[in-house]
Motif scaffolding. Structure first.
Motif, PDB file in Angstrom:
ATOM      1  N   MET A 199      40.239 -11.381  25.810  1.00 28.10           N
ATOM      2  CA  MET A 199      39.226 -11.654  26.846  1.00 28.10           C
ATOM      3  C   MET A 199      38.208 -12.668  26.314  1.00 28.10           C
ATOM      4  SD  MET A 199      36.869  -8.193  26.606  1.00 28.10           S
ATOM      5  CE  MET A 199      37.791  -7.356  25.301  1.00 28.10           C
ATOM      6  N   LYS A 200      37.529 -13.323  27.271  1.00 28.57           N
ATOM      7  CA  LYS A 200      36.506 -14.305  26.898  1.00 28.57           C
ATOM      8  C   LYS A 200      35.167 -13.613  26.610  1.00 28.57           C
ATOM      9  CE  LYS A 200      38.766 -18.271  28.043  1.00 28.57           C
ATOM     10  NZ  LYS A 200      38.697 -18.686  29.466  1.00 28.57           N
ATOM     11  N   ILE A 201      34.243 -14.375  26.118  1.00 31.93           N
ATOM     12  CA  ILE A 201      32.961 -13.799  25.706  1.00 31.93           C
ATOM     13  C   ILE A 201      32.194 -13.176  26.875  1.00 31.93           C
ATOM     14  CG2 ILE A 201      31.520 -15.860  25.974  1.00 31.93           C
ATOM     15  CD1 ILE A 201      30.249 -15.138  23.272  1.00 31.93           C
ATOM     16  N   GLY A 202      32.329 -13.789  28.068  1.00 33.74           N
ATOM     17  CA  GLY A 202      31.615 -13.272  29.234  1.00 33.74           C
ATOM     18  C   GLY A 202      32.056 -11.869  29.603  1.00 33.74           C
ATOM     19  N   GLU A 203      33.359 -11.664  29.597  1.00 31.07           N
ATOM     20  CA  GLU A 203      33.858 -10.334  29.950  1.00 31.07           C
ATOM     21  C   GLU A 203      33.486  -9.310  28.873  1.00 31.07           C
ATOM     22  OE1 GLU A 203      38.074  -9.987  30.656  1.00 31.07           O
ATOM     23  OE2 GLU A 203      37.843  -7.811  30.925  1.00 31.07           O
ATOM     24  N   LEU A 204      33.604  -9.728  27.627  1.00 29.06           N
ATOM     25  CA  LEU A 204      33.219  -8.829  26.541  1.00 29.06           C
ATOM     26  C   LEU A 204      31.755  -8.423  26.696  1.00 29.06           C
ATOM     27  CD1 LEU A 204      33.795  -7.389  23.878  1.00 29.06           C
ATOM     28  CD2 LEU A 204      33.209  -9.510  22.679  1.00 29.06           C
ATOM     29  N   ALA A 205      30.932  -9.397  27.034  1.00 29.20           N
ATOM     30  CA  ALA A 205      29.508  -9.131  27.215  1.00 29.20           C
ATOM     31  C   ALA A 205      29.307  -8.072  28.297  1.00 29.20           C
ATOM     32  CB  ALA A 205      28.777 -10.421  27.585  1.00 29.20           C
ATOM     33  N   ARG A 206      30.003  -8.254  29.418  1.00 35.24           N
ATOM     34  CA  ARG A 206      29.904  -7.293  30.523  1.00 35.24           C
ATOM     35  C   ARG A 206      30.347  -5.910  30.052  1.00 35.24           C
ATOM     36  NH1 ARG A 206      33.392 -10.106  33.486  1.00 35.24           N
ATOM     37  NH2 ARG A 206      32.347 -12.073  32.984  1.00 35.24           N
ATOM     38  N   ARG A 207      31.423  -5.870  29.280  1.00 34.89           N
ATOM     39  CA  ARG A 207      31.989  -4.577  28.879  1.00 34.89           C
ATOM     40  C   ARG A 207      31.138  -3.829  27.853  1.00 34.89           C
ATOM     41  NH1 ARG A 207      38.192  -3.594  28.014  1.00 34.89           N
ATOM     42  NH2 ARG A 207      39.071  -5.577  28.725  1.00 34.89           N
ATOM     43  N   CYS A 208      30.469  -4.578  26.995  1.00 36.72           N
ATOM     44  CA  CYS A 208      29.729  -3.867  25.950  1.00 36.72           C
ATOM     45  C   CYS A 208      28.236  -3.861  26.218  1.00 36.72           C
ATOM     46  CB  CYS A 208      30.029  -4.455  24.572  1.00 36.72           C
ATOM     47  SG  CYS A 208      29.314  -6.077  24.278  1.00 36.72           S
ATOM     48  N   GLY A 209      27.821  -4.492  27.314  1.00 36.44           N
ATOM     49  CA  GLY A 209      26.408  -4.414  27.677  1.00 36.44           C
ATOM     50  C   GLY A 209      25.485  -5.283  26.853  1.00 36.44           C
ATOM     51  N   MET A 210      26.031  -6.328  26.275  1.00 35.68           N
ATOM     52  CA  MET A 210      25.157  -7.291  25.606  1.00 35.68           C
ATOM     53  C   MET A 210      25.284  -8.611  26.357  1.00 35.68           C
ATOM     54  SD  MET A 210      26.605  -6.775  21.783  1.00 35.68           S
ATOM     55  CE  MET A 210      25.558  -5.979  20.601  1.00 35.68           C
ATOM     56  N   THR A 211      24.449  -9.567  26.029  1.00 39.07           N
ATOM     57  CA  THR A 211      24.612 -10.893  26.590  1.00 39.07           C
ATOM     58  C   THR A 211      25.544 -11.690  25.678  1.00 39.07           C
ATOM     59  OG1 THR A 211      22.825 -11.934  25.350  1.00 39.07           O
ATOM     60  CG2 THR A 211      22.218 -10.818  27.388  1.00 39.07           C
ATOM     61  N   ALA A 212      26.151 -12.737  26.251  1.00 40.86           N
ATOM     62  CA  ALA A 212      27.002 -13.607  25.446  1.00 40.86           C
ATOM     63  C   ALA A 212      26.184 -14.229  24.317  1.00 40.86           C
ATOM     64  CB  ALA A 212      27.609 -14.694  26.335  1.00 40.86           C
ATOM     65  N   HIS A 213      24.938 -14.539  24.630  1.00 41.92           N
ATOM     66  CA  HIS A 213      24.037 -15.073  23.603  1.00 41.92           C
ATOM     67  C   HIS A 213      23.980 -14.159  22.379  1.00 41.92           C
ATOM     68  CE1 HIS A 213      22.272 -18.690  25.166  1.00 41.92           C
ATOM     69  NE2 HIS A 213      21.933 -18.134  26.313  1.00 41.92           N
ATOM     70  N   THR A 214      23.821 -12.864  22.642  1.00 46.02           N
ATOM     71  CA  THR A 214      23.692 -11.906  21.541  1.00 46.02           C
ATOM     72  C   THR A 214      24.991 -11.797  20.751  1.00 46.02           C
ATOM     73  OG1 THR A 214      22.072 -10.686  22.823  1.00 46.02           O
ATOM     74  CG2 THR A 214      23.073  -9.533  20.975  1.00 46.02           C
ATOM     75  N   ILE A 215      26.124 -11.827  21.467  1.00 42.91           N
ATOM     76  CA  ILE A 215      27.406 -11.748  20.769  1.00 42.91           C
ATOM     77  C   ILE A 215      27.580 -12.936  19.830  1.00 42.91           C
ATOM     78  CG2 ILE A 215      29.911 -11.809  21.080  1.00 42.91           C
ATOM     79  CD1 ILE A 215      29.437 -10.270  23.733  1.00 42.91           C
ATOM     80  N   ARG A 216      27.234 -14.129  20.311  1.00 41.21           N
ATOM     81  CA  ARG A 216      27.317 -15.315  19.441  1.00 41.21           C
ATOM     82  C   ARG A 216      26.369 -15.175  18.257  1.00 41.21           C
ATOM     83  NH1 ARG A 216      26.406 -18.226  24.149  1.00 41.21           N
ATOM     84  NH2 ARG A 216      28.332 -18.341  25.351  1.00 41.21           N
ATOM     85  N   TYR A 217      25.189 -14.659  18.539  1.00 38.14           N
ATOM     86  CA  TYR A 217      24.213 -14.444  17.463  1.00 38.14           C
ATOM     87  C   TYR A 217      24.779 -13.502  16.407  1.00 38.14           C
ATOM     88  CZ  TYR A 217      20.166 -12.178  15.265  1.00 38.14           C
ATOM     89  OH  TYR A 217      19.286 -11.627  14.369  1.00 38.14           O
ATOM     90  N   TYR A 218      25.408 -12.412  16.832  1.00 38.66           N
ATOM     91  CA  TYR A 218      25.999 -11.452  15.901  1.00 38.66           C
ATOM     92  C   TYR A 218      27.115 -12.105  15.075  1.00 38.66           C
ATOM     93  CZ  TYR A 218      23.605  -7.172  17.449  1.00 38.66           C
ATOM     94  OH  TYR A 218      22.675  -6.188  17.699  1.00 38.66           O
TER      95      TYR A 218
END
Lengths: 142, 142
Positions: free
Chosen positions: B1-20
DNA sequence: GCTTGACTTCGAGTGCGCTCGAAGCGGTAC
DNA sequence: GTACCGCTTCGAGCGCACTCGAAGTCAAGC
């Protein structure tokens, strides 16, 4: 007492006490001879209470609301009680959530314990050279 | 899955996922066609675990230590377990401390309850006009 | 072939709660 | 009378954990 002694007694720095006064968490202190803050021991009770709110996770802006109500006398008793009850509920919820997390951590730790036992029985002297199959079997513990 | 869907699924923003990912909490994600991050659902397990550590108060620098050990394979199992056990102890201590605070809050709230009952029996219709003596008696609840 | 929308990197900005330093004043000890 | 120490104000800086915006790329749908 002067700010330095108060700081020692309540475990904050003088800087922090002045900061709290500045933002309104502590009442404006009487200045002796027009300059230095002079504190009565009773302030310690209030500071300890603030500290209790802080360590239970209340943000400063909410402590400020409470402090301002406190400054206006008994007419706000009810509102202050409601504020505390709300906070009490938040703390209780936090405890519940932490207990859940504690169980989860215990499960995870137990998983590591098992993995270690397996590793030592398969390769007692050098567990770092375990190959693919063992690795797959311990994957859950990661 | 892409970052957007992952963000939706885990309740973070895509910004935060990239930051992590940037700081090393999340492994460097495979880029599909050389550009966009492509995630396997298994990453969700790791993210949920990170979230558990975070909500129990572990600072990011400690999560990073754990994440780095995790990246180096089974040889670090023991160290990771020790890290978790340490954290477990911290969480348990936090629960204890919060429970103490809960009792203190209950006592304080009870104090307000009493004060309100006193106020309403002395001046049922207009509690805001209560005078000095009553005020002194309710001082403990402030 | 063009619009749309989700993605990319990079670096700057935000909110919180302090924390610190500079420059200066005032009272007590020697 | 001077050295010292703790106090004063003011404003800048810090560490944490994001959060956001700008400018650009790319694939899919019409």
């Amino acid at each position: 007492m002067k700010i330095g002694e108060l700081a020692r007694r309540c475990g904050m720095t003088a800087h922090t006490i002045r900061y709290y006064e500045r933002i309104g968490l502590l009442p404006y202190a009487h200045r002796d001879g027009g300059q230095q803050r002079e504190y009565d021991a009773s302030i310690l009770v209030w500071i300890e209470f603030l500290d209790r709110l802080k360590t239970t996770g209340m943000p400063i802006r909410d402590m400020l609301r409470y402090a301002k109500l406190r400054g206006t006398g008994d007419a706000t008793n009810r509102e202050r009680r409601l504020l505390l009850e709300e906070h009490r509920a938040a703390v209780a919820a936090r405890i519940t959530s932490l207990r859940e997390s504690l169980s989860a951590l215990d499960a995870k730790i137990a998983g590591y314990g098992e993995a270690e036992r397996r590793l030592s029985s398969h390769a007692p002297s050098n567990p770092s050279e375990t190959g693919r199959p063992l690795r797959a079997r311990t994957a859950r513990a990661r």
